[in-house]
Design an enzyme around this catalytic site. Sequence first.
Site, PDB file in Angstrom:
ATOM      1  N   ASP A 192       0.854  -1.185   0.000  1.00  0.00           N
ATOM      2  CA  ASP A 192       0.000   0.000   0.000  1.00  0.00           C
ATOM      3  C   ASP A 192       0.890   1.235   0.000  1.00  0.00           C
ATOM      4  OD1 ASP A 192      -2.651   1.363   0.350  1.00  0.00           O
ATOM      5  OD2 ASP A 192      -1.678   2.059   2.190  1.00  0.00           O
ATOM      6  N   GLU A 284      -2.118  -1.359  -5.775  1.00  0.00           N
ATOM      7  CA  GLU A 284      -3.363  -0.751  -6.231  1.00  0.00           C
ATOM      8  C   GLU A 284      -3.177  -0.154  -7.625  1.00  0.00           C
ATOM      9  OE1 GLU A 284      -5.752   1.081  -2.541  1.00  0.00           O
ATOM     10  OE2 GLU A 284      -3.703   1.808  -2.719  1.00  0.00           O
ATOM     11  N   CYS A 351     -12.285  -4.761   6.095  1.00  0.00           N
ATOM     12  CA  CYS A 351     -11.528  -5.445   7.150  1.00  0.00           C
ATOM     13  C   CYS A 351     -10.819  -6.647   6.528  1.00  0.00           C
ATOM     14  CB  CYS A 351     -12.459  -5.898   8.270  1.00  0.00           C
ATOM     15  SG  CYS A 351     -11.617  -6.841   9.577  1.00  0.00           S
ATOM     16  N   CYS A 354     -12.170 -10.166   8.587  1.00  0.00           N
ATOM     17  CA  CYS A 354     -13.499 -10.749   8.368  1.00  0.00           C
ATOM     18  C   CYS A 354     -14.023 -10.512   6.957  1.00  0.00           C
ATOM     19  CB  CYS A 354     -14.492 -10.204   9.389  1.00  0.00           C
ATOM     20  SG  CYS A 354     -14.889  -8.436   9.184  1.00  0.00           S
ATOM     21  N   CYS A 370     -12.228  -2.701  13.226  1.00  0.00           N
ATOM     22  CA  CYS A 370     -13.425  -3.241  12.576  1.00  0.00           C
ATOM     23  C   CYS A 370     -14.622  -3.143  13.513  1.00  0.00           C
ATOM     24  CB  CYS A 370     -13.181  -4.695  12.164  1.00  0.00           C
ATOM     25  SG  CYS A 370     -14.573  -5.422  11.257  1.00  0.00           S
ATOM     26  N   CYS A 375     -16.098  -9.181  15.423  1.00  0.00           N
ATOM     27  CA  CYS A 375     -14.757  -9.107  14.832  1.00  0.00           C
ATOM     28  C   CYS A 375     -13.827  -8.282  15.727  1.00  0.00           C
ATOM     29  CB  CYS A 375     -14.806  -8.529  13.421  1.00  0.00           C
ATOM     30  SG  CYS A 375     -13.180  -8.484  12.614  1.00  0.00           S
ATOM     31  N   ASP A 382      -2.830   1.393   7.125  1.00  0.00           N
ATOM     32  CA  ASP A 382      -2.068   1.074   5.907  1.00  0.00           C
ATOM     33  C   ASP A 382      -1.769  -0.419   5.826  1.00  0.00           C
ATOM     34  OD1 ASP A 382      -2.028   3.752   5.144  1.00  0.00           O
ATOM     35  OD2 ASP A 382      -0.216   4.171   6.286  1.00  0.00           O
TER      36      ASP A 382
END
Length: 420
Positions: A192, A284, A351, A354, A370, A375, A382
């Site tokens: 990221d 990304e 998240c 989960c 989260c 959860c 990041d």
Amino acid sequence: MKQQRGHKARLYLTPVQELAADGQGHAARTMWNLIHSWWTMLPKDKRNLGAADEAIRQGRKELPWLAALPAQASQAVLKTYFRAWVNCWERRADAPNFKDRFRSRMAIDIPQGRDLQIVRLNRRWGRMWAPKIGHLYFRWTRDLPVGKRANKLNKVTGARLVKEADGWHVVFRVQHEVPEPAEHTGPSVGVDRGITKPLALSDGTFREHGPWLTEGETKRLRRLEKKSARKRKNRKKGEKISRHLARTYDQIARLRATAKRRAVDWQHKTTTSIADTFSRIGVEDLAVLNMVKSARGTVETPGKNVRQKAGLNRAIAGEAWGRTVTMLEYKAAQRGGIVVKVPAPNTSRRCSACGFITPGSRETQARFVCKADGCGYEENADTNASRNIDHAAGSAVSGRGAGADGQAEKRQPPTQPHAA
């Protein structure tokens, strides 16, 4: 397989050689502008390389200062210009345009490697030949396939002389024969890209750096920029730039070039380490150019938080996210790895434990907690995003987020979940 790579080295020119190189650089820029005017003026049915080549030959005969550029370098300008149009037609770049004297970088092509006459003098120095300039000395920092080491598959195929803020450099085009890389057996990772954390990896580690300029260099740059602003304010419109202002511009350019060299050095070392360690690297698929657009707006609809957005744009541009991905792509390919680009939406909102997108989970810019029932996963924001990127790279997750009503999206479980 054949591998084409570039190698950049610093040139050390005498004052006479530097004057000759500047003359050729300006001639190459003018040649580009003349070709551009000639090309855009003619009807489409009469545009062809043959006619352009004939126009170049006639121009070099009639304009002595244009003939300062060697014939092969002139042909290289034409080929580069036509290649720019091909890239435009294939939607990879914008249309070629006029090259300004002060905003464009001077460059001289030497298309044939045999004309370079590269010789290694000792451990630190090498010598090459540039047409109409003479023998040039450069720093020998990497072994080049010259002399007895050169053959049909391992050789220097050409070079380009480029002038930057700190002087002239040569970029050699080097061809090597390398074995096909074996498949990389390392683990996968998601990367990221950010501002506070330049690179966050899905294994929980970060790749960080300090300021590109020291405190003293930063103060000097700020002082020079204020000085240039005062001089521009007192200069009348259309008035020629004074030597003092030109000197100030050169000093600013040298400091910025220093910062860029340090940034590129850090990027090379960091991307090499990542490509050596990991087999599949997820990133990304960001439209960086759209992200750094100004928020100024128009007279009818002025933008908001323009100064804050300008600061963010400078920070993004300073990190050079696109260059990082480019380095990762070719370095991973050399080592038998692969770079996978995944859709960017919601990588920071989902998240990674989960798989749900729950409103309010991104508590702060740096923390993710989260809010889904049962959860409660907590992690650096990041790192959470990088783990989602790794999951998406492995399972081709579309990355589409919550709908317009703000409801959580259907769960998309990771293929190799990280320990929460």
